[in-house]
Design a protein around this motif. Sequence first.
Motif, PDB file in Angstrom:
ATOM      1  N   ARG A 103       0.856  -1.188   0.000  1.00  0.00           N
ATOM      2  CA  ARG A 103       0.000   0.000   0.000  1.00  0.00           C
ATOM      3  C   ARG A 103       0.889   1.233   0.000  1.00  0.00           C
ATOM      4  NH1 ARG A 103      -5.374  -1.006   1.829  1.00  0.00           N
ATOM      5  NH2 ARG A 103      -5.676  -3.193   2.397  1.00  0.00           N
ATOM      6  N   MET A 104       0.607   2.128  -0.929  1.00  0.00           N
ATOM      7  CA  MET A 104       1.355   3.384  -0.993  1.00  0.00           C
ATOM      8  C   MET A 104       0.356   4.528  -0.909  1.00  0.00           C
ATOM      9  SD  MET A 104       3.940   4.846  -3.895  1.00  0.00           S
ATOM     10  CE  MET A 104       4.606   6.500  -3.754  1.00  0.00           C
ATOM     11  N   ASN A 105       0.544   5.403   0.078  1.00  0.00           N
ATOM     12  CA  ASN A 105      -0.355   6.535   0.280  1.00  0.00           C
ATOM     13  C   ASN A 105       0.441   7.836   0.202  1.00  0.00           C
ATOM     14  OD1 ASN A 105      -2.621   4.862   0.829  1.00  0.00           O
ATOM     15  ND2 ASN A 105      -1.800   4.507   2.875  1.00  0.00           N
ATOM     16  N   GLN A 106      -0.021   8.729  -0.645  1.00  0.00           N
ATOM     17  CA  GLN A 106       0.580  10.056  -0.742  1.00  0.00           C
ATOM     18  C   GLN A 106      -0.429  11.051  -0.211  1.00  0.00           C
ATOM     19  OE1 GLN A 106       3.107  11.734  -4.177  1.00  0.00           O
ATOM     20  NE2 GLN A 106       1.093  12.636  -4.534  1.00  0.00           N
ATOM     21  N   GLY A 107      -0.367  11.304   1.113  1.00  0.00           N
ATOM     22  CA  GLY A 107      -1.341  12.196   1.730  1.00  0.00           C
ATOM     23  C   GLY A 107      -2.743  11.730   1.428  1.00  0.00           C
ATOM     24  N   ASP A 108      -3.613  12.673   1.072  1.00  0.00           N
ATOM     25  CA  ASP A 108      -4.981  12.312   0.688  1.00  0.00           C
ATOM     26  C   ASP A 108      -5.195  12.440  -0.810  1.00  0.00           C
ATOM     27  OD1 ASP A 108      -4.859  15.002   0.404  1.00  0.00           O
ATOM     28  OD2 ASP A 108      -6.649  15.471   1.584  1.00  0.00           O
ATOM     29  N   THR A 109      -4.075  12.511  -1.569  1.00  0.00           N
ATOM     30  CA  THR A 109      -4.200  12.702  -3.017  1.00  0.00           C
ATOM     31  C   THR A 109      -4.179  11.400  -3.789  1.00  0.00           C
ATOM     32  OG1 THR A 109      -1.802  12.990  -3.246  1.00  0.00           O
ATOM     33  CG2 THR A 109      -3.128  14.970  -2.902  1.00  0.00           C
ATOM     34  N   LEU A 110      -3.466  10.373  -3.277  1.00  0.00           N
ATOM     35  CA  LEU A 110      -3.341   9.142  -4.045  1.00  0.00           C
ATOM     36  C   LEU A 110      -3.105   7.967  -3.103  1.00  0.00           C
ATOM     37  CD1 LEU A 110      -3.244   8.263  -7.063  1.00  0.00           C
ATOM     38  CD2 LEU A 110      -0.763   8.176  -6.811  1.00  0.00           C
ATOM     39  N   HIS A 111      -3.782   6.873  -3.390  1.00  0.00           N
ATOM     40  CA  HIS A 111      -3.639   5.640  -2.631  1.00  0.00           C
ATOM     41  C   HIS A 111      -3.526   4.499  -3.637  1.00  0.00           C
ATOM     42  CE1 HIS A 111      -5.029   8.122   0.706  1.00  0.00           C
ATOM     43  NE2 HIS A 111      -6.005   8.506  -0.090  1.00  0.00           N
ATOM     44  N   MET A 112      -2.486   3.660  -3.467  1.00  0.00           N
ATOM     45  CA  MET A 112      -2.243   2.612  -4.455  1.00  0.00           C
ATOM     46  C   MET A 112      -1.953   1.295  -3.747  1.00  0.00           C
ATOM     47  SD  MET A 112       0.213   2.787  -7.796  1.00  0.00           S
ATOM     48  CE  MET A 112       1.729   3.121  -6.866  1.00  0.00           C
ATOM     49  N   ASN A 113      -2.688   0.265  -4.101  1.00  0.00           N
ATOM     50  CA  ASN A 113      -2.503  -1.080  -3.554  1.00  0.00           C
ATOM     51  C   ASN A 113      -2.052  -2.003  -4.680  1.00  0.00           C
ATOM     52  OD1 ASN A 113      -3.628   0.118  -1.323  1.00  0.00           O
ATOM     53  ND2 ASN A 113      -5.630  -0.879  -1.555  1.00  0.00           N
ATOM     54  N   SER A 114      -1.207  -2.987  -4.352  1.00  0.00           N
ATOM     55  CA  SER A 114      -0.748  -3.944  -5.351  1.00  0.00           C
ATOM     56  C   SER A 114      -0.145  -5.157  -4.651  1.00  0.00           C
ATOM     57  CB  SER A 114       0.287  -3.304  -6.277  1.00  0.00           C
ATOM     58  OG  SER A 114       1.451  -2.919  -5.544  1.00  0.00           O
ATOM     59  N   LYS A 115       0.165  -6.175  -5.417  1.00  0.00           N
ATOM     60  CA  LYS A 115       0.837  -7.355  -4.874  1.00  0.00           C
ATOM     61  C   LYS A 115       2.346  -7.139  -4.766  1.00  0.00           C
ATOM     62  CE  LYS A 115      -2.559 -10.659  -6.645  1.00  0.00           C
ATOM     63  NZ  LYS A 115      -2.788 -11.831  -7.531  1.00  0.00           N
ATOM     64  N   TYR A 116       2.858  -6.300  -5.661  1.00  0.00           N
ATOM     65  CA  TYR A 116       4.312  -6.076  -5.687  1.00  0.00           C
ATOM     66  C   TYR A 116       4.571  -4.619  -6.070  1.00  0.00           C
ATOM     67  CZ  TYR A 116       9.136  -6.234  -7.393  1.00  0.00           C
ATOM     68  OH  TYR A 116      10.469  -5.981  -7.601  1.00  0.00           O
ATOM     69  N   ALA A 117       5.669  -4.073  -5.535  1.00  0.00           N
ATOM     70  CA  ALA A 117       6.023  -2.702  -5.885  1.00  0.00           C
ATOM     71  C   ALA A 117       7.515  -2.485  -5.713  1.00  0.00           C
ATOM     72  CB  ALA A 117       5.248  -1.705  -5.031  1.00  0.00           C
ATOM     73  N   GLU A 118       8.028  -1.507  -6.437  1.00  0.00           N
ATOM     74  CA  GLU A 118       9.405  -1.068  -6.293  1.00  0.00           C
ATOM     75  C   GLU A 118       9.401   0.442  -6.109  1.00  0.00           C
ATOM     76  OE1 GLU A 118      11.838  -2.392  -9.526  1.00  0.00           O
ATOM     77  OE2 GLU A 118      11.028  -4.445  -9.466  1.00  0.00           O
ATOM     78  N   TYR A 119      10.347   0.912  -5.314  1.00  0.00           N
ATOM     79  CA  TYR A 119      10.417   2.360  -5.078  1.00  0.00           C
ATOM     80  C   TYR A 119      11.864   2.814  -5.111  1.00  0.00           C
ATOM     81  CZ  TYR A 119       9.416   7.002  -3.335  1.00  0.00           C
ATOM     82  OH  TYR A 119       9.300   8.357  -3.230  1.00  0.00           O
ATOM     83  N   ASN A 120      12.143   3.835  -5.964  1.00  0.00           N
ATOM     84  CA  ASN A 120      13.482   4.407  -6.102  1.00  0.00           C
ATOM     85  C   ASN A 120      13.480   5.773  -5.425  1.00  0.00           C
ATOM     86  OD1 ASN A 120      15.858   5.716  -7.060  1.00  0.00           O
ATOM     87  ND2 ASN A 120      15.921   4.311  -8.806  1.00  0.00           N
ATOM     88  N   GLY A 121      14.154   5.856  -4.287  1.00  0.00           N
ATOM     89  CA  GLY A 121      14.192   7.104  -3.552  1.00  0.00           C
ATOM     90  C   GLY A 121      15.018   8.174  -4.216  1.00  0.00           C
ATOM     91  N   GLU A 122      16.007   7.776  -5.009  1.00  0.00           N
ATOM     92  CA  GLU A 122      16.839   8.758  -5.704  1.00  0.00           C
ATOM     93  C   GLU A 122      16.059   9.449  -6.817  1.00  0.00           C
ATOM     94  OE1 GLU A 122      20.000   9.662  -4.904  1.00  0.00           O
ATOM     95  OE2 GLU A 122      19.610   8.421  -3.135  1.00  0.00           O
ATOM     96  N   LYS A 123      15.269   8.655  -7.532  1.00  0.00           N
ATOM     97  CA  LYS A 123      14.502   9.208  -8.654  1.00  0.00           C
ATOM     98  C   LYS A 123      13.065   9.574  -8.261  1.00  0.00           C
ATOM     99  CE  LYS A 123      17.109   6.727 -12.206  1.00  0.00           C
ATOM    100  NZ  LYS A 123      17.031   5.784 -13.345  1.00  0.00           N
ATOM    101  N   ASN A 124      12.713   9.271  -7.000  1.00  0.00           N
ATOM    102  CA  ASN A 124      11.352   9.571  -6.567  1.00  0.00           C
ATOM    103  C   ASN A 124      10.335   8.886  -7.469  1.00  0.00           C
ATOM    104  OD1 ASN A 124      10.374  10.839  -4.316  1.00  0.00           O
ATOM    105  ND2 ASN A 124       9.935  12.778  -5.321  1.00  0.00           N
ATOM    106  N   PHE A 125      10.562   7.612  -7.751  1.00  0.00           N
ATOM    107  CA  PHE A 125       9.792   6.900  -8.760  1.00  0.00           C
ATOM    108  C   PHE A 125       9.315   5.568  -8.194  1.00  0.00           C
ATOM    109  CE2 PHE A 125       8.954   4.434 -12.549  1.00  0.00           C
ATOM    110  CZ  PHE A 125       8.459   5.370 -13.457  1.00  0.00           C
ATOM    111  N   ALA A 126       8.047   5.252  -8.455  1.00  0.00           N
ATOM    112  CA  ALA A 126       7.458   4.007  -7.957  1.00  0.00           C
ATOM    113  C   ALA A 126       6.941   3.169  -9.120  1.00  0.00           C
ATOM    114  CB  ALA A 126       6.331   4.303  -6.986  1.00  0.00           C
ATOM    115  N   PHE A 127       6.991   1.850  -8.909  1.00  0.00           N
ATOM    116  CA  PHE A 127       6.461   0.890  -9.877  1.00  0.00           C
ATOM    117  C   PHE A 127       5.640  -0.126  -9.104  1.00  0.00           C
ATOM    118  CE2 PHE A 127       7.057  -3.460 -11.474  1.00  0.00           C
ATOM    119  CZ  PHE A 127       6.435  -3.359 -12.708  1.00  0.00           C
TER     120      PHE A 127
END
Length: 617
Positions: A103-127
């Motif tokens: 589960r990825m939540n960005q404040g109250d603007t976006l909520h994303m659920n999935s079975k798998y995810a990747e997150y790059n903190g350098e590029k501020n990018f999620a998959f």
Amino acid sequence: MKKIILLAILSIFSHFIMTGQTTPRRLTVPPPRSQQQPAQQQSQGKKIILEHADYINGDQTEVPGAVILTGNVRLLHNGAVITSNKAYYFEKENYAKMFGNVRMNQGDTLHMNSKYAEYNGEKNFAFASGAVNMSSTEMRLVTDTVYFDRNIQQAYYRTYGTITNDKNVLKSKSGRYFIAQKKYEFRTAVTLTNPEYVMKTNSLDYYTSGGHAYVFGPTTITGKNNFIYTEKGFYDTKQNLARLLTNSYIKYDTQIIKGDSLYYDRKREFSSATNNVRVTDTVNKFIGRGHYAEVYKLKDSIMMTRHAEVVTLVEQDSLYLHAKRMVITGKEGHRIVRGYNNARFYKTDMSGKCDSIHSDEAKGLTQLIKRPVVWNGDSQITGEKIHLISNAKTEQLDSIKVLTNAFIIQIDTIWSNVHPGRPRYNQVKGVNLYGKFKDNKLYEVDLIKNTEKIYYMYDDSNNGLIGIDKGVSSKIQLEIEDNQIVSVTSMVKPASESYPETEFPENARKLKGFEWRGDERIRTKDDIFPEEEKKLHEQILLKSGKLKKKEDTPMLPLKETLDYDKDHPKPKQVLNEETSEPMLESDVKKEEPKPQEGLKPQAGATLQAAPPTPKKQ
């Protein structure tokens, strides 16, 4: 004391990593809150912050370069909260892979659920992949894979996705979501399904807050009772309002409405069209043209103005009608046409004008009201009221009635051919007039009561004038061939006299009430328009022609779209701590906090939980 606890934690964690200890141990002692930064401040750094995990495994053999986090994993980065069942955290790369109930939540603007995810903190990018469910306060996206670039606040997918927003369901092969604008952008085949219609297009910008759709390129909107085509336009899916531009038309059962600009209200079944308007009824053989029209489908009503004309097909001969304002009402077979102010009409063998016109299809009656005049060939017919009666079955003209002050004037064409510029006129008048048509041509006329005549009589060869017949009677009958009066017969107490031309004075050659309106005669279908209407038409054609030469570009968002959230404020939403789903703040149960066992309040200090006992492995 606080410093001692912090040093102990650091010592344990360093030993855990350096020794490569394979036995996972539960993270049991969080730093004292006095030494923690608030979560919001922590997440503003570049590094991914580990807020919690039940177990941490620093063994490098299983996943080189990664710390394995297990159980209630909670990561923070730049305002985003990411939770999962398990994660691989690559601290050096500032990168994480997450597994299970991500589960990825960005404040109250976006909520994303999935079975798998990747997150790059350098590029501020999620998959995210595997049953991805992305939602905001207005919409929900279900797809297989989502890419989320937090730098530009855009999320996009390249696998087939389904978006649910209010009553709308959008399906497309790919799409891009602009979070700040709350806008989806589709540039491949997309279908928007609503309980009342289905929209299909290849280019759609969809604003989730207001349900506003902007299309560009060939687009169809198929409803239960109509069909819309456009290549550029706006559709408000909540209010069911549309503004359509390039090559747009609306098709009802038998009617097609076209114009440079169309407005449509589905709830009222109302349409308006502006510039180069054309309303066609294929069944009723009817065409309306002008530069502004309003169509009320439920009332079977059409209003047209600005160079307005109505064209109907009558026995292979078109009848052209014009007035400053044209109104057509009624269903097939019961249609009524009204024209107000400076009404005019034209047929191949007949034309006329008046102040207003009223035509009833069921009765086959057309009324010319206020200063009417009809030209049939070289004949001019006037009176206070003129009625044209048609046969409803054959749609041919059957008869004509002129009520009160009936007057027929016809140019003496034999004389005029020899003496151009010096016209003289055959004249017949009476109280009322009744005429008969055959093959849409006037062939017999009766004038009743107080009739008078002046008629120039020629010999059989039409070469010599026999005399000028002047007289009165109670009835006069005319016979007409090829639109020319060939005989005038006085009946019932006739009193007439024939004069040689030299003995008939010029000042006596016109009956009382004579008014020749030949300069007003409508000789072509273009003559039904007065000069001011023609100028308006030319100006609009010139302007629209210039616009069509310009390269067409997508429609810019309207002010009502940009200001939608401001004009329609919504109740504040918060995150459900248990499900991580958004919910209304008003739905949160407000309870007084209960003191936890083992806690002792200290003056001027924040209460802290006692460290839990480590689990034995």
